[in-house]
Enzyme design. Structure first.
Site: not given
Length: 152
Positions: A81-83
């Site tokens: 996830v791009c978090q």
């Protein structure tokens, strides 16, 4: 810091945005659970996540991974996830696990084409949103887990 993680696990278990939050294989440093998105196209299902804490937690961020396949610009095909909240440049040791999960659910509820790991999906979201919605709904129907009954 296992005591802090155990306390945060109890907090996550009572949060309405997730169900079945528990240690994975009895390891308090690895959690699993189901995220329950509120908005289309993902609200027809539940999405299994893993949250892994390093031995240096809270000085290092946990790593969130979606185990349920999802058609989303911010989640790659392996579930990474791009978090930004959990990136080393933004992480604050005072950030709690519940905040990481809430941020992840917010990302599912409001896909942001600027937070991208899949440029093709982000481009589709921006240029052909109706097509994106149909594809994401179909993907959810095929891959998401059934939503659990609401808590009483």
């Amino acid at each position: 810091m296992a005591g802090r993680i155990a306390k945060e696990l109890e907090e996550a278990r009572s949060w309405e945005g997730a169900r079945d939050v528990r240690p994975l294989d009895g390891n308090v440093r690895r959690w699993t659970g189901l995220l329950l998105p509120n908005n289309p196209p993902y609200n027809a299902g539940a999405f299994r996540f893993e949250l892994t804490f390093s031995p240096n937690h809270p000085h290092e961020p946990p790593c969130a991974t979606l185990r349920t396949p999802i058609y989303h610009p911010s989640v790659d095909l392996e579930g990474r996830v791009c978090q930004p909240l959990t990136s080393h440049g933004h992480w604050e040791p005072a950030t709690r696990a519940i905040q990481v999960l809430q941020d992840l659910l917010l990302q599912l509820d409001s896909p942001d084409p600027r937070r991208l790991l899949r440029p093709d999906v982000a481009r589709e979201l921006q240029e052909r949103p109706e097509e994106f919605l149909l594809r994401a709904e179909e993907h959810t129907r095929l891959h998401a887990e059934p939503r659990p009954q609401p808590r009483t």
